[in-house]
Write an enzyme that holds these catalytic residues in place. Structure first.
Site: not given
Ligand code: ATP
Ligand code: MG
Length: 546
Positions: A351, A463, A348-349, A353
């Site tokens: 970090g 969000d 994501g923006g 996951v």
């Molecule tokens: P933003 O930074 O705007 O929130 P984002 O939602 O794409 O952007 P993150 O919230 O860091 O970024 O999540 C990145 C990705 O990690 C998600 O799109 C998802 O596919 C995966 N992810 C996040 N949380 C989980 C989880 N609990 N289980 C499985 N995958 C996850």
């Protein structure tokens, strides 16, 4: 795998041969059917046996404390073992908890050496195997070899009963898989003067690892079979390893799994910045707040401002309460093979996951590693821990723990094995069935109702977008990412703040006035509904794509 098993006879147990009354159902509470693989058996002292023992104890404890259902895996390679346990909804709490405790404890005695076992009890089902089976309907469940019983006592008004029963079956088939617990029960009026009952009731239930379409498929096979097996009967039941159908004249006692107990709330955030008076923003504040920072490919904008620097104070706050726990950095690093790229689930923006396995807890998790040095990342981390850790709802991603040490900020969540809705809507080759889309909408609606109305304070998520909507192993919806969330009092008007959210999903009114509200979340919800229905991202969000 099926070849390893002893041939399974037709497990048709037809009971109550002489006009059983409804009260005689207790006769069947000890019924059990099982299938134990007989070749390639594991031996005493083998790694497989150790993994199996660990799995069985995890299944038992996890399911007892959590929704009466659990799937777990233990080990790696050929010694890896997969397990599932679930209670049937017509068992009461005592029967269910007994079954969850006793079935795993006794299975290695009744199926010694078996590497694959299916076991049906009156109150629960237990399965384990050395191959992955989550989400698959056992072939036996669709073939004839399932267990059934029937009450032979005939209904008094047979034609009327049969008509009522077929309407009941229709209802059960339509909706069994559509709801997250993969469970549907229903009653219709049917008066039986001799039996003294007023309704006909039914229950359809599948194991919760099944996708909605698979659950519905299995239940519809059973409902067709029911009319043949039980022509005039006052009750009948077909039980498989994945699905269960039951009807009877009179009411059915359904026990829903308990909601998880909310943890003791953490101390209130005293930070006045979070609850400012709901006055309209003055022009200079709008000017400052409208400082927009475009995130890499994300079009996300957020409020600027100071971050909390006192990590020790944070720690004190976080440590209280019985919810999420602090983890050691080294445990999280080893759970993710030192945050290796192969374990990365997404970025994501602020970090990335990672998928991780916590050996001590024997649990698969998702670990968010906030980018080092990101002020906004740190702010979101604090907000996330403080807010999400106090909430409990089946449609919210659960925070399991956190870690801030050595300049690293890490958040540990329950793993959503089907990832985010985003990928299911937009990745080439992914076609999300309409029944799942429908279920996602219901789940998201239910999460928002909880956040806005049902918790002690009103939680503004700010969000809502498909990458923050997760799908678990059984495609149940869970809203995540509370980095921008704010708490306001119920009934409080719009909350004046600086802008936060993702372009394309943000309420335009909020962008103009800088005031966010329940309605702003509902606007984003509406955008997501359109995206689910049309499969297209909103215009501004598309602009930012590579
Ligand atoms: P933003 O930074 O705007 O929130 P984002 O939602 O794409 O952007 P993150 O919230 O860091 O970024 O999540 C990145 C990705 O990690 C998600 O799109 C998802 O596919 C995966 N992810 C996040 N949380 C989980 C989880 N609990 N289980 C499985 N995958 C996850
Ligand atoms: Mg996110």
């Amino acid at each position: 795998m099926a070849s390893r098993r002893a041939p399974l006879p037709l497990l048709a147990i037809v009971a109550s041969l002489c006009g059983a009354a409804v009260s005689q159902e207790s006769k069947f509470t000890n019924s059990i059917s099982r299938s134990c693989s007989t070749t390639g058996n594991y031996t005493d002292g083998s790694q497989f046996k150790k993994n199996l023992e660990q799995l069985l104890s995890t299944l038992s404890s996890a399911a007892s404390s959590n929704d009466w259902f659990n799937t777990s895996t233990v080990g790696t390679g050929p010694d890896k073992v997969f397990g599932l346990i679930m209670c049937y909804a017509d068992s009461n709490t005592t029967q269910c908890l007994n079954c969850l405790a006793l079935a795993p404890a006794g299975i290695t005695t009744v199926c010694p050496g078996s590497r694959e076992v299916y076991a049906l009890y009156d109150a629960c089902v237990l399965r384990y195997s050395d191959t992955h089976f989550f989400g698959d309907v056992v072939t036996y469940d669709i073939d004839d070899s399932v267990m059934f019983w029937t009450l032979f006592q005939e209904a008094t008004e047979i034609d009327t009963m049969v008509q009522a029963r077929s309407r009941l079956m229709e209802e059960l088939t339509k909706k069994a898989g559509d709801l997250p617990p993969r469970l549907n029960y229903y009653s219709l009026p049917y008066k039986d003067p001799l039996l003294g009952t007023d309704v006909i009731s039914g229950l359809a239930q599948c194991t919760r690892d099944l996708a909605p379409s698979e659950c519905n498929r299995c239940i519809s096979v059973y409902t067709r079979r029911a009319s043949i097996l039980f022509p005039n009967n006052s009750g009948g039941s077909i039980k498989g390893y994945n699905c269960y159908l039951r009807y009877k004249l009179g009411a059915l006692n359904i026990t829903m799994p308990p909601q998880r107990t909310p943890p003791t709330p953490m101390p209130r955030i005293t930070d006045s910045e979070r609850l400012p008076p709901s006055t309209p923003p003055t022009p200079p504040s709008i000017f400052i707040c409208l400082f927009v920072w475009r995130r890499r490919n994300r079009n996300k904008i957020f409020e600027d401002g100071d971050v909390f620097d006192d990590e020790l104070a944070m720690e004190d706050d976080f440590e209280q309460g019985t919810g999420p726990k602090r983890f050691r950095y080294r445990d999280l690093a080893s759970a993710t093979y030192n945050f290796s790229d192969e374990r990365k689930l997404g970025e994501g923006g602020f970090g990335s996951v990672y998928r991780g396995f916590l050996t001590e807890q024997n649990l698969e998790v998702a670990i968010k590693r906030v980018s080092k040095g990101s002020k906004q990342g740190k702010k979101e981390y604090i907000s996330e821990v403080r807010i999400i850790s106090r909430l409990r709802h089946r449609n919210l991603v659960q925070l399991i723990g956190w870690c801030h040490a050595g300049g690293e900020l890490l958040l540990v969540y329950e793993l959503m094995s089907n990832g985010s809705l985003d990928t299911h809507l937009h990745d080439v080759g992914n076609i999300l069935p309409w029944s799942v889309r429908y279920e996602v909408i219901l789940g998201l609606g239910s999460a928002l109702l909880y956040l806005h109305q049902e918790w002690e304070q009103c939680v503004l998520h700010r969000d809502i977008k498909p990458s923050n909507i997760m799908l678990d192993a059984s495609f149940s919806t869970k809203l995540g990412d509370f980095g921008l969330a704010r708490l306001v009092n119920h009934g409080q008007g719009p909350y004046t703040t600086c802008l936060a959210g993702t372009m394309g999903y943000m309420d335009p009114e909020c962008m103009v006035t800088g005031r966010t509200s329940v309605e702003s979340d509902i606007y984003s919800f509406g955008v997501v509904l359109l995206e689910i229905a049309c499969g297209r991202r909103p215009a501004v969000a598309r602009e930012g794509e590579e």
